[in-house]
Design a protein around this motif. Sequence first.
Motif, mmCIF file in Angstrom:
data_model
loop_
_atom_site.group_PDB
_atom_site.id
_atom_site.type_symbol
_atom_site.label_atom_id
_atom_site.label_comp_id
_atom_site.label_asym_id
_atom_site.label_seq_id
_atom_site.Cartn_x
_atom_site.Cartn_y
_atom_site.Cartn_z
ATOM 1 N N ALA A 165 -5.541 -8.775 -0.464
ATOM 2 C CA ALA A 165 -4.864 -8.859 -2.026
ATOM 3 C C ALA A 165 -4.211 -7.622 -2.281
ATOM 4 O O ALA A 165 -3.692 -7.466 -4.289
ATOM 5 C CB ALA A 165 -6.000 -9.210 -2.810
ATOM 6 N N GLN A 166 -4.812 -5.912 -2.161
ATOM 7 C CA GLN A 166 -5.382 -5.384 -2.309
ATOM 8 C C GLN A 166 -3.564 -4.307 -2.203
ATOM 9 O O GLN A 166 -2.234 -4.366 -3.073
ATOM 10 C CB GLN A 166 -5.897 -3.695 -2.082
ATOM 11 N N HIS A 167 -2.985 -5.506 -0.656
ATOM 12 C CA HIS A 167 -1.832 -5.220 -0.231
ATOM 13 C C HIS A 167 -0.985 -5.693 -1.388
ATOM 14 O O HIS A 167 0.146 -4.989 -1.898
ATOM 15 C CB HIS A 167 -1.381 -5.527 0.745
ATOM 16 N N LEU A 168 -1.194 -7.370 -1.810
ATOM 17 C CA LEU A 168 -0.242 -7.680 -2.485
ATOM 18 C C LEU A 168 0.150 -7.012 -4.273
ATOM 19 O O LEU A 168 0.822 -7.136 -4.709
ATOM 20 C CB LEU A 168 -0.877 -8.886 -2.639
ATOM 21 N N THR A 169 -1.288 -6.063 -4.524
ATOM 22 C CA THR A 169 -0.938 -5.932 -5.464
ATOM 23 C C THR A 169 0.071 -4.071 -5.559
ATOM 24 O O THR A 169 1.039 -4.361 -6.628
ATOM 25 C CB THR A 169 -2.191 -5.167 -6.030
ATOM 26 N N LEU A 170 -0.010 -3.930 -4.145
ATOM 27 C CA LEU A 170 1.122 -2.621 -4.422
ATOM 28 C C LEU A 170 2.137 -3.174 -3.478
ATOM 29 O O LEU A 170 3.463 -2.689 -4.741
ATOM 30 C CB LEU A 170 0.494 -1.344 -3.376
ATOM 31 N N LEU A 171 2.537 -4.755 -3.685
ATOM 32 C CA LEU A 171 3.900 -4.459 -3.247
ATOM 33 C C LEU A 171 4.403 -5.682 -4.036
ATOM 34 O O LEU A 171 5.785 -5.244 -4.615
ATOM 35 C CB LEU A 171 3.918 -6.269 -1.784
ATOM 36 N N ARG A 172 3.483 -5.646 -5.328
ATOM 37 C CA ARG A 172 4.247 -6.890 -6.371
ATOM 38 C C ARG A 172 4.524 -4.641 -7.192
ATOM 39 O O ARG A 172 5.716 -5.527 -8.110
ATOM 40 C CB ARG A 172 3.024 -7.209 -7.336
ATOM 41 N N GLN A 173 3.848 -3.793 -7.649
ATOM 42 C CA GLN A 173 4.169 -3.058 -7.735
ATOM 43 C C GLN A 173 5.301 -1.969 -6.984
ATOM 44 O O GLN A 173 6.729 -2.196 -7.978
ATOM 45 C CB GLN A 173 3.124 -1.622 -8.154
ATOM 46 N N ALA A 174 5.561 -2.249 -5.944
ATOM 47 C CA ALA A 174 6.904 -1.723 -5.077
ATOM 48 C C ALA A 174 8.149 -2.842 -6.017
ATOM 49 O O ALA A 174 9.245 -2.373 -5.868
ATOM 50 C CB ALA A 174 6.916 -2.218 -4.084
ATOM 51 N N LEU A 175 8.189 -4.082 -6.244
ATOM 52 C CA LEU A 175 8.303 -5.292 -6.688
ATOM 53 C C LEU A 175 9.099 -5.142 -7.912
ATOM 54 O O LEU A 175 10.318 -5.244 -8.329
ATOM 55 C CB LEU A 175 8.300 -6.771 -6.088
ATOM 56 N N GLY A 176 8.894 -4.074 -8.681
ATOM 57 C CA GLY A 176 8.732 -4.161 -10.168
ATOM 58 C C GLY A 176 8.245 -4.706 -10.887
ATOM 59 O O GLY A 176 8.111 -4.438 -12.306
ATOM 60 N N ALA A 177 7.004 -4.771 -10.922
ATOM 61 C CA ALA A 177 6.051 -5.514 -12.020
ATOM 62 C C ALA A 177 4.960 -4.154 -12.215
ATOM 63 O O ALA A 177 4.675 -3.319 -11.858
ATOM 64 C CB ALA A 177 4.810 -6.363 -11.428
ATOM 65 N N GLY A 178 4.363 -3.973 -13.012
ATOM 66 C CA GLY A 178 4.174 -3.455 -14.484
ATOM 67 C C GLY A 178 2.304 -3.494 -13.054
ATOM 68 O O GLY A 178 2.141 -4.287 -12.858
ATOM 69 N N PRO A 179 1.429 -2.957 -14.754
ATOM 70 C CA PRO A 179 0.364 -2.545 -13.516
ATOM 71 C C PRO A 179 -0.702 -3.443 -13.433
ATOM 72 O O PRO A 179 -1.158 -3.604 -13.411
ATOM 73 C CB PRO A 179 0.060 -0.808 -14.905
ATOM 74 N N LEU A 180 -0.449 -3.909 -14.979
ATOM 75 C CA LEU A 180 -1.480 -5.269 -15.295
ATOM 76 C C LEU A 180 -0.503 -6.252 -14.428
ATOM 77 O O LEU A 180 -1.787 -7.677 -13.946
ATOM 78 C CB LEU A 180 -1.191 -5.666 -16.673
ATOM 79 N N ALA A 181 0.850 -6.326 -14.393
ATOM 80 C CA ALA A 181 1.415 -7.902 -14.304
ATOM 81 C C ALA A 181 0.932 -8.032 -12.831
ATOM 82 O O ALA A 181 1.309 -8.912 -12.009
ATOM 83 C CB ALA A 181 2.920 -8.012 -14.560
ATOM 84 N N SER A 182 0.856 -6.752 -11.982
ATOM 85 C CA SER A 182 0.818 -6.796 -10.684
ATOM 86 C C SER A 182 -0.803 -6.694 -9.879
ATOM 87 O O SER A 182 -1.391 -7.031 -8.645
ATOM 88 C CB SER A 182 0.721 -4.734 -9.860
ATOM 89 N N VAL A 183 -1.609 -6.612 -10.982
ATOM 90 C CA VAL A 183 -3.717 -7.704 -10.205
ATOM 91 C C VAL A 183 -3.125 -8.456 -10.447
ATOM 92 O O VAL A 183 -2.426 -9.400 -10.961
ATOM 93 C CB VAL A 183 -4.140 -6.979 -11.403
ATOM 94 N N PRO A 184 -3.554 -9.036 -8.876
ATOM 95 C CA PRO A 184 -3.772 -10.733 -8.914
ATOM 96 C C PRO A 184 -4.169 -11.724 -10.058
ATOM 97 O O PRO A 184 -4.871 -10.676 -10.759
ATOM 98 C CB PRO A 184 -5.011 -10.200 -7.106
ATOM 99 N N ALA A 185 -4.782 -12.380 -9.700
ATOM 100 C CA ALA A 185 -4.617 -13.846 -10.445
ATOM 101 C C ALA A 185 -6.505 -13.562 -9.913
ATOM 102 O O ALA A 185 -7.038 -13.362 -9.393
ATOM 103 C CB ALA A 185 -4.597 -14.829 -10.630
ATOM 104 N N PRO A 186 -7.169 -14.219 -11.047
ATOM 105 C CA PRO A 186 -8.436 -14.042 -11.017
ATOM 106 C C PRO A 186 -9.151 -14.886 -9.761
ATOM 107 O O PRO A 186 -10.132 -14.445 -9.222
ATOM 108 C CB PRO A 186 -9.267 -15.165 -12.285
ATOM 109 N N PHE A 187 -8.151 -15.574 -9.515
ATOM 110 C CA PHE A 187 -8.449 -16.441 -7.891
ATOM 111 C C PHE A 187 -7.484 -16.534 -6.664
ATOM 112 O O PHE A 187 -6.340 -17.085 -6.899
ATOM 113 C CB PHE A 187 -8.768 -18.067 -7.436
ATOM 114 N N GLU A 188 -7.145 -15.160 -6.590
ATOM 115 C CA GLU A 188 -6.351 -14.569 -5.075
ATOM 116 C C GLU A 188 -5.929 -16.079 -4.326
ATOM 117 O O GLU A 188 -6.858 -16.128 -3.362
ATOM 118 C CB GLU A 188 -5.955 -13.371 -4.877
ATOM 119 N N ASN A 189 -5.140 -17.103 -4.303
ATOM 120 C CA ASN A 189 -5.560 -17.289 -3.104
ATOM 121 C C ASN A 189 -3.842 -17.156 -2.162
ATOM 122 O O ASN A 189 -3.539 -18.443 -1.331
ATOM 123 C CB ASN A 189 -5.541 -18.658 -3.463
#
Length: 197
Positions: A165-189
Amino acid sequence: MAPNRITRGGAALAVLLITGIFAGCGGGGSSTAVATEAAAPQPSAEAQADAQLLDKVLARQEAAVEAFGAVGRELPPRLARMAAYFCAQEGEHVDAVLKALRGLGSPAEPTAEPLDTSGLESDRERLVFLYEVESATVDEELSAISKLEASWPRSLLASTVANQAQHLTLLRQALGAGPLASVPAPFENGTAEPPAE
């Protein structure tokens, strides 16, 4: 003591030495091998079912290792370093699942997952591909957690999912998501779409 590169290597050397000593003992021949096979306990039905689930997880994790290794090399240096780091962590996950399978008394028998990395022409396409691979890995592991009988493999997979899930956060940031938008949903699935351009 937590395992590390030093203790694992030392333990492996000790096992090899002990195995070599015991291999030199006895009269040889096939009767020793037959007796050893007959004495080996067979895994329970629950352990076999857990092993099948872990084999599927292992195949998915090996596919993630392959993806981060192959596709990551084609990214710019900063992103390539990130992909190499994720690849190494996925390799640690593979090692842990292999140990879990040994603990269940089952050999690893994963069915290889073919990955098609052709047609990835831009850095964004490569990052989206890695995002999708990691998302599928999270999804597979969460599915296994809900079905495993033994508690210790569930704990193991819970920790690997947290890492992914932490990998997904960093990949979201690399894809252009901002800090809050890159945080996983409350229940990352593993089903969240990659950020739009």
